[in-house]
Design a protein around this motif. Sequence first.
Motif, PDB file in Angstrom:
ATOM      1  N   HIS A  58       0.661  -1.218  -0.088  1.00  0.00           N
ATOM      2  CA  HIS A  58       0.196  -0.094   0.163  1.00  0.00           C
ATOM      3  C   HIS A  58       0.867   1.316   0.030  1.00  0.00           C
ATOM      4  CE1 HIS A  58      -3.658  -2.150   0.408  1.00  0.00           C
ATOM      5  NE2 HIS A  58      -3.474  -2.790   1.195  1.00  0.00           N
ATOM      6  N   ALA A  59       2.108   0.988  -0.071  1.00  0.00           N
ATOM      7  CA  ALA A  59       2.926   2.095   0.003  1.00  0.00           C
ATOM      8  C   ALA A  59       2.791   3.037  -1.327  1.00  0.00           C
ATOM      9  CB  ALA A  59       4.370   1.854   0.310  1.00  0.00           C
ATOM     10  N   PHE A  60       2.614   2.120  -2.415  1.00  0.00           N
ATOM     11  CA  PHE A  60       2.328   2.656  -3.891  1.00  0.00           C
ATOM     12  C   PHE A  60       1.203   3.599  -3.915  1.00  0.00           C
ATOM     13  CE2 PHE A  60       4.787  -1.239  -4.143  1.00  0.00           C
ATOM     14  CZ  PHE A  60       5.954  -0.674  -4.768  1.00  0.00           C
ATOM     15  N   THR A  61      -0.121   3.003  -3.229  1.00  0.00           N
ATOM     16  CA  THR A  61      -0.990   4.094  -3.449  1.00  0.00           C
ATOM     17  C   THR A  61      -0.850   5.359  -2.560  1.00  0.00           C
ATOM     18  OG1 THR A  61      -2.017   2.735  -1.773  1.00  0.00           O
ATOM     19  CG2 THR A  61      -2.707   2.323  -4.078  1.00  0.00           C
ATOM     20  N   GLU A  62      -0.373   4.998  -1.366  1.00  0.00           N
ATOM     21  CA  GLU A  62      -0.143   6.457  -0.428  1.00  0.00           C
ATOM     22  C   GLU A  62       0.670   7.269  -0.800  1.00  0.00           C
ATOM     23  OE1 GLU A  62       0.796   7.187   4.128  1.00  0.00           O
ATOM     24  OE2 GLU A  62       0.665   5.117   3.482  1.00  0.00           O
ATOM     25  N   ALA A  63       1.692   6.810  -1.655  1.00  0.00           N
ATOM     26  CA  ALA A  63       2.414   8.002  -2.347  1.00  0.00           C
ATOM     27  C   ALA A  63       1.918   8.628  -3.371  1.00  0.00           C
ATOM     28  CB  ALA A  63       3.756   7.089  -3.007  1.00  0.00           C
ATOM     29  N   ALA A  64       1.156   7.929  -4.155  1.00  0.00           N
ATOM     30  CA  ALA A  64       0.333   8.563  -5.198  1.00  0.00           C
ATOM     31  C   ALA A  64      -0.698   9.551  -4.578  1.00  0.00           C
ATOM     32  CB  ALA A  64      -0.284   7.565  -6.193  1.00  0.00           C
ATOM     33  N   ALA A  65      -1.234   9.217  -3.719  1.00  0.00           N
ATOM     34  CA  ALA A  65      -2.152   9.950  -2.835  1.00  0.00           C
ATOM     35  C   ALA A  65      -1.474  11.370  -2.380  1.00  0.00           C
ATOM     36  CB  ALA A  65      -3.252   9.120  -1.819  1.00  0.00           C
ATOM     37  N   ARG A  66      -0.681  11.324  -1.815  1.00  0.00           N
ATOM     38  CA  ARG A  66       0.081  12.335  -1.266  1.00  0.00           C
ATOM     39  C   ARG A  66       0.672  13.376  -2.402  1.00  0.00           C
ATOM     40  NH1 ARG A  66       3.847  10.337   3.729  1.00  0.00           N
ATOM     41  NH2 ARG A  66       2.354   9.245   5.069  1.00  0.00           N
ATOM     42  N   ALA A  67       0.828  12.799  -3.336  1.00  0.00           N
ATOM     43  CA  ALA A  67       1.566  13.563  -4.219  1.00  0.00           C
ATOM     44  C   ALA A  67       0.777  14.391  -5.314  1.00  0.00           C
ATOM     45  CB  ALA A  67       2.556  12.591  -5.440  1.00  0.00           C
ATOM     46  N   GLY A  68      -0.725  14.129  -5.307  1.00  0.00           N
ATOM     47  CA  GLY A  68      -1.520  14.793  -6.129  1.00  0.00           C
ATOM     48  C   GLY A  68      -2.482  13.925  -6.752  1.00  0.00           C
ATOM     49  N   GLU A  69      -3.044  14.643  -7.914  1.00  0.00           N
ATOM     50  CA  GLU A  69      -4.225  13.842  -8.677  1.00  0.00           C
ATOM     51  C   GLU A  69      -3.659  13.498  -9.821  1.00  0.00           C
ATOM     52  OE1 GLU A  69      -5.367  17.783  -8.159  1.00  0.00           O
ATOM     53  OE2 GLU A  69      -5.458  17.239  -6.133  1.00  0.00           O
ATOM     54  N   TRP A  70      -4.153  12.352 -10.399  1.00  0.00           N
ATOM     55  CA  TRP A  70      -4.149  12.183 -11.947  1.00  0.00           C
ATOM     56  C   TRP A  70      -4.893  13.062 -12.560  1.00  0.00           C
ATOM     57  CZ3 TRP A  70      -6.889  11.038 -16.097  1.00  0.00           C
ATOM     58  CH2 TRP A  70      -6.196  10.359 -17.219  1.00  0.00           C
ATOM     59  N   PRO A  71      -4.214  13.524 -14.013  1.00  0.00           N
ATOM     60  CA  PRO A  71      -3.094  13.105 -14.738  1.00  0.00           C
ATOM     61  C   PRO A  71      -1.808  13.851 -14.125  1.00  0.00           C
ATOM     62  CG  PRO A  71      -4.281  14.465 -15.997  1.00  0.00           C
ATOM     63  CD  PRO A  71      -5.096  14.547 -14.594  1.00  0.00           C
ATOM     64  N   ASP A  72      -1.680  14.645 -13.298  1.00  0.00           N
ATOM     65  CA  ASP A  72      -0.405  15.530 -12.790  1.00  0.00           C
ATOM     66  C   ASP A  72       0.440  14.556 -12.231  1.00  0.00           C
ATOM     67  OD1 ASP A  72      -1.642  17.932 -13.725  1.00  0.00           O
ATOM     68  OD2 ASP A  72      -2.684  18.351 -11.930  1.00  0.00           O
ATOM     69  N   VAL A  73      -0.202  13.529 -11.363  1.00  0.00           N
ATOM     70  CA  VAL A  73       0.643  12.616 -10.997  1.00  0.00           C
ATOM     71  C   VAL A  73       0.518  10.840 -11.584  1.00  0.00           C
ATOM     72  CG1 VAL A  73       1.139  11.188  -8.921  1.00  0.00           C
ATOM     73  CG2 VAL A  73       0.929  13.844  -8.854  1.00  0.00           C
ATOM     74  N   ARG A  74       1.441  10.324 -12.145  1.00  0.00           N
ATOM     75  CA  ARG A  74       0.967   9.329 -12.834  1.00  0.00           C
ATOM     76  C   ARG A  74       2.191   8.134 -12.177  1.00  0.00           C
ATOM     77  NH1 ARG A  74       2.237  10.832 -18.308  1.00  0.00           N
ATOM     78  NH2 ARG A  74       3.023  12.601 -17.339  1.00  0.00           N
ATOM     79  N   LEU A  75       1.596   7.088 -11.668  1.00  0.00           N
ATOM     80  CA  LEU A  75       2.743   6.196 -10.910  1.00  0.00           C
ATOM     81  C   LEU A  75       2.082   4.738 -11.531  1.00  0.00           C
ATOM     82  CD1 LEU A  75       4.875   4.912  -9.215  1.00  0.00           C
ATOM     83  CD2 LEU A  75       3.127   4.956  -7.341  1.00  0.00           C
ATOM     84  N   ALA A  76       3.024   4.002 -12.032  1.00  0.00           N
ATOM     85  CA  ALA A  76       2.570   2.690 -12.468  1.00  0.00           C
ATOM     86  C   ALA A  76       3.538   1.720 -11.696  1.00  0.00           C
ATOM     87  CB  ALA A  76       2.578   2.514 -13.695  1.00  0.00           C
ATOM     88  N   VAL A  77       3.462   0.348 -11.643  1.00  0.00           N
ATOM     89  CA  VAL A  77       4.167  -0.614 -11.361  1.00  0.00           C
ATOM     90  C   VAL A  77       4.553  -1.794 -12.307  1.00  0.00           C
ATOM     91  CG1 VAL A  77       4.644  -2.519  -9.443  1.00  0.00           C
ATOM     92  CG2 VAL A  77       3.498  -0.268  -8.828  1.00  0.00           C
ATOM     93  N   ALA A  78       5.769  -2.173 -12.343  1.00  0.00           N
ATOM     94  CA  ALA A  78       6.062  -3.251 -13.318  1.00  0.00           C
ATOM     95  C   ALA A  78       6.514  -4.306 -12.382  1.00  0.00           C
ATOM     96  CB  ALA A  78       7.238  -2.797 -14.243  1.00  0.00           C
ATOM     97  N   ALA A  79       5.668  -5.480 -12.666  1.00  0.00           N
ATOM     98  CA  ALA A  79       5.831  -6.544 -11.526  1.00  0.00           C
ATOM     99  C   ALA A  79       5.898  -7.591 -12.378  1.00  0.00           C
ATOM    100  CB  ALA A  79       4.643  -6.628 -10.400  1.00  0.00           C
ATOM    101  N   PRO A  80       7.175  -8.222 -12.780  1.00  0.00           N
ATOM    102  CA  PRO A  80       7.209  -9.305 -13.585  1.00  0.00           C
ATOM    103  C   PRO A  80       6.825 -10.733 -12.780  1.00  0.00           C
ATOM    104  CG  PRO A  80       9.222  -8.020 -13.903  1.00  0.00           C
ATOM    105  CD  PRO A  80       8.394  -7.336 -12.830  1.00  0.00           C
ATOM    106  N   ASP A  81       6.937 -10.579 -11.388  1.00  0.00           N
ATOM    107  CA  ASP A  81       6.691 -11.824 -10.491  1.00  0.00           C
ATOM    108  C   ASP A  81       5.156 -11.926 -10.251  1.00  0.00           C
ATOM    109  OD1 ASP A  81       7.572 -14.018  -8.674  1.00  0.00           O
ATOM    110  OD2 ASP A  81       6.122 -12.509  -7.614  1.00  0.00           O
TER     111      ASP A  81
END
Length: 258
Positions: A76-99
């Motif tokens: 949930h660190a990923f969603t919290e970081a995105a929420a703190r940084a601002g709103e989409w589309p000013d802030v865009r975060l994605a995760v690359a997870a091959p596993d």
Amino acid sequence: MDTRIELPLENTGDGGTGAGPQDRGTGPPVVVGLSGPLSETTAHPLVDRLGALLHRYGAVVADVSRIELTHSGAVHAFTEAAARAGEWPDVRLAVAAPDMTTAALLVSSRVAERVPVHPDVATALAHLDDRPDLVRGWWHFGVDPRAPGDARQHVRRVCHSWAVDEDAREAAEIVVTELVTNAVEHAASASVVEVERTAHALRLTVRDFDSAPLPEVRLPEPTSPRGRGLAMVAAVATTWGVEAHRDGKTVWAEMATV
């Protein structure tokens, strides 16, 4: 060539990326290669570091192919970081997870609703401009007569960015204006406004800090200039409700979107 930053999770508290809120830019996206244990201990500084990178670059792909997930809740660190940084589309975060196990956890924990998950960095970069399934914004307002107008402008802005249809946008503007006005004029309270868009609904909440009894919807006298707030909310929302807290209440409303 895409910018890549290597970020060992054991060192996320040392400030080594050089990114900060004052540096916000709109350049190309950055790929952040995470490595090491993702745990309760490393999740909190990771939120700060990803948030700083989002402020600086606007668009970030987190490559988690070399992490060791030691605590499931740490994702949930990923969603919290995105929420703190601002709103989409000013802030865009994605995760690359091959596993596949990590990717499945990101989906089952609903992180993927807010932060899209892809099988590799190239795919994540290619789809970085796609709107996530859930986008959210929130703002804090003081006891200020300008607060209702400011809240309405924020809601109008994000509804435009999120391609919300006109009917739902107009309803949301009415709802937030009435509820923040109630917080300022009747509760004499600061308020926190949160709005989120899913595929078929726009949900808006206003939290105040007034411990008075919960309000009731009642139709005011025709000559009364006040008391129409919740009646207006009930009239324009698809559904709505009130949740009590020890130190105040949250009024929420949902509008259907197309």
